[in-house]
Scaffold this motif. Sequence first.
Motif, PDB file in Angstrom:
ATOM      1  N   HIS A 132       2.039   7.338   5.704  1.00  0.00           N
ATOM      2  CA  HIS A 132       2.631   6.018   5.963  1.00  0.00           C
ATOM      3  C   HIS A 132       2.450   5.130   4.749  1.00  0.00           C
ATOM      4  O   HIS A 132       1.688   5.460   3.837  1.00  0.00           O
ATOM      5  CB  HIS A 132       1.977   5.400   7.194  1.00  0.00           C
ATOM      6  CG  HIS A 132       0.486   5.308   7.100  1.00  0.00           C
ATOM      7  ND1 HIS A 132      -0.339   6.395   7.288  1.00  0.00           N
ATOM      8  CD2 HIS A 132      -0.331   4.286   6.780  1.00  0.00           C
ATOM      9  CE1 HIS A 132      -1.601   6.030   7.125  1.00  0.00           C
ATOM     10  NE2 HIS A 132      -1.621   4.752   6.809  1.00  0.00           N
ATOM     11  N   TYR A 139       0.895  -1.168   0.000  1.00  0.00           N
ATOM     12  CA  TYR A 139       0.000   0.000   0.000  1.00  0.00           C
ATOM     13  C   TYR A 139       0.928   1.210   0.000  1.00  0.00           C
ATOM     14  O   TYR A 139       1.629   1.477   0.974  1.00  0.00           O
ATOM     15  CB  TYR A 139      -0.885  -0.030   1.245  1.00  0.00           C
ATOM     16  CG  TYR A 139      -2.051   0.940   1.269  1.00  0.00           C
ATOM     17  CD1 TYR A 139      -2.142   2.036   0.397  1.00  0.00           C
ATOM     18  CD2 TYR A 139      -3.090   0.759   2.179  1.00  0.00           C
ATOM     19  CE1 TYR A 139      -3.217   2.897   0.447  1.00  0.00           C
ATOM     20  CE2 TYR A 139      -4.172   1.632   2.243  1.00  0.00           C
ATOM     21  CZ  TYR A 139      -4.227   2.688   1.374  1.00  0.00           C
ATOM     22  OH  TYR A 139      -5.296   3.552   1.436  1.00  0.00           O
ATOM     23  N   ASP A 152      -4.625   8.622   5.977  1.00  0.00           N
ATOM     24  CA  ASP A 152      -5.879   7.877   6.165  1.00  0.00           C
ATOM     25  C   ASP A 152      -7.135   8.746   6.201  1.00  0.00           C
ATOM     26  O   ASP A 152      -8.106   8.367   6.846  1.00  0.00           O
ATOM     27  CB  ASP A 152      -5.821   7.079   7.477  1.00  0.00           C
ATOM     28  CG  ASP A 152      -5.063   5.776   7.326  1.00  0.00           C
ATOM     29  OD1 ASP A 152      -4.751   5.378   6.194  1.00  0.00           O
ATOM     30  OD2 ASP A 152      -4.789   5.147   8.356  1.00  0.00           O
ATOM     31  N   HIS A 199       0.445   7.096   1.906  1.00  0.00           N
ATOM     32  CA  HIS A 199      -0.859   7.769   1.906  1.00  0.00           C
ATOM     33  C   HIS A 199      -1.171   8.331   3.297  1.00  0.00           C
ATOM     34  O   HIS A 199      -0.462   8.069   4.264  1.00  0.00           O
ATOM     35  CB  HIS A 199      -1.963   6.791   1.497  1.00  0.00           C
ATOM     36  CG  HIS A 199      -2.148   5.664   2.490  1.00  0.00           C
ATOM     37  ND1 HIS A 199      -1.313   4.569   2.531  1.00  0.00           N
ATOM     38  CD2 HIS A 199      -3.038   5.486   3.499  1.00  0.00           C
ATOM     39  CE1 HIS A 199      -1.689   3.761   3.505  1.00  0.00           C
ATOM     40  NE2 HIS A 199      -2.741   4.301   4.123  1.00  0.00           N
TER      41      HIS A 199
HETATM   42 MN    MN Z   1      -3.302   3.751   6.052  1.00  0.00          MN
END
Ligand code: MN
Length: 214
Positions: free
Chosen positions: A195, A129, A134, A132
């Motif tokens: 993160h 991932y 959240d 980004h």
């Molecule tokens: Mn996240």
Amino acid sequence: MHVELFEQLEFKENPLYERVIDDLLDKGYSIVDDFFPIDVVNGLRNDLLEKYEEDHFKKAAIGNFINEVVKTEIRGDFILWMDETKINDSQNKFFEHINDLAAYLNKTCFLGILRKEFHYALYPEGKFYKRHLDTFQNDDRRKLSVVCYLNEDDWKPEDGGELVLYLNDAGKEVAKTVYPLPGRAVIFESQVLEHEVKPAKRERLSITGWLKTR
Ligand code: MN
Ligand code: OGA
């Protein structure tokens, strides 16, 4: 008045939660090993895997219900939202811990957490991932992100899948690496901390969720 006094007398300081609060205030994140006992972790892992094998998971998307899109070049995990009303024993214990933490934060920090949402996540081998934040452009109710790892206890650094937190240390960016070890919980400020999840070299299991305001 009497009721307030009574509640104050009842309040018991919790050293673990106090450390979480100190960490959040100091650094914007907290890492708690053994947040969940190993039997709870094992129960949650079995539940996750069972539901994954029964095909209840979906490809994770980015954006929320208004602008949700699946972009596997950004994230490659599969998720299943947890339903607090339809739960088994280990999910019950999980939500007990989370509710307890949220109640403590509300009482001591006036965070105003009234909602929460949690999902199981499974990263197949090779998935990641990208960096980004959240929160959504159209919704800033997510206050704290909580990630809980459900991997087996033989997870090694070579297995990858580390969470990298990008911290700001007096104007300089510092990357903090966190391995997804079973029972470990990572709590951080959703609106502040960028993160990413590095490619997992074996299947990686977790629960991610958010404590939210109304
Ligand atoms: Mn996240
Ligand atoms: C997320 C996320 C981190 C992790 O699901 O938004 O950033 O370590 N997860 O799984």
